[in-house]
Design a protein around this motif. Structure first.
Motif, PDB file in Angstrom:
ATOM      1  N   LYS A  85      -2.263  -0.976  -2.151  1.00 15.25           N
ATOM      2  CA  LYS A  85      -3.713  -0.961  -1.890  1.00 15.25           C
ATOM      3  C   LYS A  85      -4.124   0.318  -1.165  1.00 15.25           C
ATOM      4  CE  LYS A  85      -4.916  -5.127  -3.308  1.00 15.25           C
ATOM      5  NZ  LYS A  85      -5.763  -5.301  -4.455  1.00 15.25           N
ATOM      6  N   PHE A  86      -3.333   0.722  -0.176  1.00 13.77           N
ATOM      7  CA  PHE A  86      -3.667   1.929   0.583  1.00 13.77           C
ATOM      8  C   PHE A  86      -3.588   3.167  -0.299  1.00 13.77           C
ATOM      9  CE2 PHE A  86      -2.566   5.424   3.564  1.00 13.77           C
ATOM     10  CZ  PHE A  86      -3.792   5.481   4.213  1.00 13.77           C
ATOM     11  N   GLU A  87      -2.584   3.226  -1.145  1.00 10.95           N
ATOM     12  CA  GLU A  87      -2.471   4.368  -2.057  1.00 10.95           C
ATOM     13  C   GLU A  87      -3.683   4.438  -2.982  1.00 10.95           C
ATOM     14  OE1 GLU A  87       1.045   6.844  -4.120  1.00 10.95           O
ATOM     15  OE2 GLU A  87       1.241   4.661  -4.198  1.00 10.95           O
ATOM     16  N   GLY A  88      -4.161   3.293  -3.442  1.00 12.07           N
ATOM     17  CA  GLY A  88      -5.369   3.254  -4.261  1.00 12.07           C
ATOM     18  C   GLY A  88      -6.584   3.768  -3.500  1.00 12.07           C
ATOM     19  N   LYS A  89      -6.691   3.402  -2.234  1.00 10.64           N
ATOM     20  CA  LYS A  89      -7.806   3.888  -1.397  1.00 10.64           C
ATOM     21  C   LYS A  89      -7.705   5.396  -1.199  1.00 10.64           C
ATOM     22  CE  LYS A  89      -9.663  -0.152  -0.591  1.00 10.64           C
ATOM     23  NZ  LYS A  89     -10.918  -0.533  -1.220  1.00 10.64           N
ATOM     24  N   LEU A  90      -6.495   5.895  -0.974  1.00 11.11           N
ATOM     25  CA  LEU A  90      -6.326   7.345  -0.831  1.00 11.11           C
ATOM     26  C   LEU A  90      -6.781   8.081  -2.085  1.00 11.11           C
ATOM     27  CD1 LEU A  90      -2.853   7.648   0.929  1.00 11.11           C
ATOM     28  CD2 LEU A  90      -5.036   8.475   1.820  1.00 11.11           C
TER      29      LEU A  90
END
Length: 176
Positions: free
Chosen positions: A64-69
């Protein structure tokens, strides 16, 4: 539930290091793995991320965090705030039990499921079972030695491993 780890991050100038031990425990009395890797390089190797907490939950959060980045073109602070919002409000995500430590050359943040996005004042942060021990050691080393961030992070984890039964000496260090 699988858990138990220590993650420490140290930032000095434009250098930042993230270190994590390799122990995965089941409950309070069984070690399942000694050499787990709880750290990742994200967003074109410009962002460090590490987790403490439930393993499966952490992998979901990394994704999820990688997607936000990607969505916010590497803006670490914006990606962290958006992940924290989703994590706090989403019916499924809010049940995830983990903490993330993320860093780039400019910022270091702790992200939690209760919506916190915290940037330490002194460029040192530690989370997980041995977090308080590693934090104290890292702060002392930063203040009283000329060690690099990577050296401080590794040494702080080794000291935590001497005290915390959920932290071991199989350490992975990533740095920018």
């Amino acid at each position: 539930m699988l858990h138990g780890t220590t993650i420490v991050a140290v930032k000095k100038g434009d250098k930042v290091a993230l270190a994590g031990d390799g122990q995965v425990t089941l409950g309070q009395n069984t070690i399942l793995k000694h050499r787990a890797n709880k750290l990742r390089l994200l967003y074109n190797q410009q962002v460090l991320a590490g987790f403490a907490g439930a393993v499966a939950d952490a992998f979901t959060l990394f994704e999820k965090f990688e997607g936000k980045l990607e969505s916010y073109r590497g803006n670490l602070q914006r990606a962290a705030v958006e992940l924290a919002k989703d994590w706090r409000t989403d019916r499924i995500l809010r049940r995830l039990e983990a903490l993330l430590v993320v860093a780039n050359r400019q910022h270091m943040l702790v992200i939690s499921g209760s919506g916190e996005v915290i940037e330490p004042d002194d460029g040192v942060v530690a989370v997980g079972s041995g977090g308080p021990y590693a934090l104290a050691a890292a702060r002392a080393l930063v203040r009283h030695t000329g060690m690099t961030p990577a050296e401080v992070a590794r040494a702080a984890l080794l000291l935590a491993a001497e005290i915390c039964v959920y932290t071991n000496e199989h350490i992975t260090v990533l740095e920018l």
